[in-house]
Scaffold this active site. Structure first.
Site, PDB file in Angstrom:
ATOM      1  N   TYR A 124       0.798  -0.912  -0.311  1.00 31.04           N
ATOM      2  CA  TYR A 124       0.192   0.094   0.268  1.00 31.04           C
ATOM      3  C   TYR A 124       0.589   1.196  -0.023  1.00 31.04           C
ATOM      4  O   TYR A 124       0.451   2.363  -0.856  1.00 31.04           O
ATOM      5  CB  TYR A 124      -0.925   0.056   1.319  1.00 31.04           C
ATOM      6  CG  TYR A 124      -1.826  -1.439   1.661  1.00 31.04           C
ATOM      7  CD1 TYR A 124      -3.427  -0.879   0.606  1.00 31.04           C
ATOM      8  CD2 TYR A 124      -1.694  -2.444   1.995  1.00 31.04           C
ATOM      9  CE1 TYR A 124      -4.015  -1.870   0.684  1.00 31.04           C
ATOM     10  CE2 TYR A 124      -2.492  -3.274   1.904  1.00 31.04           C
ATOM     11  CZ  TYR A 124      -3.958  -2.989   1.511  1.00 31.04           C
ATOM     12  OH  TYR A 124      -4.229  -3.915   1.120  1.00 31.04           O
ATOM     13  N   ASN A 147     -12.712   0.191  -5.657  1.00 31.69           N
ATOM     14  CA  ASN A 147     -11.976  -0.885  -7.051  1.00 31.69           C
ATOM     15  C   ASN A 147     -13.321  -0.941  -7.919  1.00 31.69           C
ATOM     16  O   ASN A 147     -13.855  -2.564  -7.096  1.00 31.69           O
ATOM     17  CB  ASN A 147     -11.118  -2.094  -6.870  1.00 31.69           C
ATOM     18  CG  ASN A 147     -10.986  -2.158  -8.442  1.00 31.69           C
ATOM     19  OD1 ASN A 147     -11.621  -1.585  -9.297  1.00 31.69           O
ATOM     20  ND2 ASN A 147      -9.681  -2.679  -8.159  1.00 31.69           N
ATOM     21  N   CYS A 155      -6.492  -4.918  -7.865  1.00 31.53           N
ATOM     22  CA  CYS A 155      -5.990  -4.761  -6.687  1.00 31.53           C
ATOM     23  C   CYS A 155      -5.843  -6.020  -5.779  1.00 31.53           C
ATOM     24  O   CYS A 155      -5.351  -5.973  -4.780  1.00 31.53           O
ATOM     25  CB  CYS A 155      -7.601  -4.719  -6.020  1.00 31.53           C
ATOM     26  SG  CYS A 155      -8.992  -5.156  -5.921  1.00 31.53           S
ATOM     27  N   HIS A 156      -5.718  -7.103  -5.860  1.00 32.82           N
ATOM     28  CA  HIS A 156      -5.168  -8.406  -5.643  1.00 32.82           C
ATOM     29  C   HIS A 156      -3.808  -8.075  -5.438  1.00 32.82           C
ATOM     30  O   HIS A 156      -2.879  -8.663  -4.698  1.00 32.82           O
ATOM     31  CB  HIS A 156      -5.598  -9.353  -5.763  1.00 32.82           C
ATOM     32  CG  HIS A 156      -5.398 -10.053  -7.514  1.00 32.82           C
ATOM     33  ND1 HIS A 156      -5.381  -9.323  -8.381  1.00 32.82           N
ATOM     34  CD2 HIS A 156      -4.143 -10.527  -7.740  1.00 32.82           C
ATOM     35  CE1 HIS A 156      -5.118  -9.318  -9.114  1.00 32.82           C
ATOM     36  NE2 HIS A 156      -4.307 -10.722  -9.076  1.00 32.82           N
ATOM     37  N   GLU A 184      -0.707 -16.114 -10.025  1.00 33.35           N
ATOM     38  CA  GLU A 184      -0.147 -15.238 -10.761  1.00 33.35           C
ATOM     39  C   GLU A 184       1.209 -15.939 -10.436  1.00 33.35           C
ATOM     40  O   GLU A 184       1.863 -16.152 -11.363  1.00 33.35           O
ATOM     41  CB  GLU A 184      -0.419 -13.991 -10.572  1.00 33.35           C
ATOM     42  CG  GLU A 184      -1.541 -13.330 -10.978  1.00 33.35           C
ATOM     43  CD  GLU A 184      -1.449 -12.236 -10.776  1.00 33.35           C
ATOM     44  OE1 GLU A 184      -0.487 -11.511 -10.395  1.00 33.35           O
ATOM     45  OE2 GLU A 184      -3.290 -11.566 -10.767  1.00 33.35           O
TER      46      GLU A 184
END
Length: 190
Positions: A124, A147, A155-156, A184
């Site tokens: 953040y 979001n 945002c993850h 990912e």
């Protein structure tokens, strides 16, 4: 409250089946308005977990998907089958008013899309710095909560400075955030 430009849109809604369960995508000919993950069963408990496809299930009672929503479906299919390929694909157009306003939230979300690639994470604090407001760490958290287009606006990928994944979808989707980050990372490392 819908903005004037959004209320003039003819929005379409489609439901996609994904490894995370159903995903609802709403949009118009100008772009995607919202993406919602309709949590039904955690990914680890899904019987079709091995399938990394994204199949259109329902299309608003209509037979035709506009080009922008079709582009979003193709992007999501690529994301779930081979996340490393989405970096080469253009992100679908966004048409949610929050993304077209001159606000800190818009700046943070646009920075996140542009700067944090698949398989990467950012804190953040780092995202606040990247958006030009190093002291606005809490405001970055607020932007993540607002979001309207998760997955496309990743945002993850925003985690705490300690390396903890942090809350997702108000804490109800923490298991989804962890699944997305693992998905990912494993695909990018292959």
């Amino acid at each position: 409250m819908k903005s004037k430009s959004q209320s003039q849109c003819t929005q379409r809604t489609i439901l996609l089946q994904s490894p995370l369960g159903q995903i609802q995508v709403c949009g118009c000919k100008n772009g995607v308005h919202t993406v919602q993950m309709l949590m039904d069963v955690p990914p680890a408990e899904r019987s079709d977990h091995a399938s990394l496809s994204c199949v259109v299930m329902v299309n608003d009672g209509q037979n035709e998907i506009n080009p922008e929503l079709q582009h979003c479906v193709e992007w999501l299919q690529a994301y779930f089958s081979e996340p490393r390929t989405v970096g080469r694909l253009p992100v679908p157009a966004f048409h949610h008013p929050i993304l077209h306003e001159d606000t800190f939230t818009s700046r943070v979300l646009q920075t996140l899309v542009r700067e944090v690639k698949c398989g990467e994470t950012v804190s953040y604090k780092q995202l606040a710095e990247m958006a030009g407001s190093p002291r606005a760490v809490r405001a970055v958290g607020g932007a993540m909560r607002r979001n309207p287009i998760p997955l496309l606006i990743p945002c993850h990928r925003v985690i705490s400075s300690s390396g903890q994944s942090g809350p997702y979808m108000g804490g109800k989707g923490n298991h989804l955030k962890q699944w997305l980050l693992t998905h990912e990372k494993s695909q990018v490392e292959d």
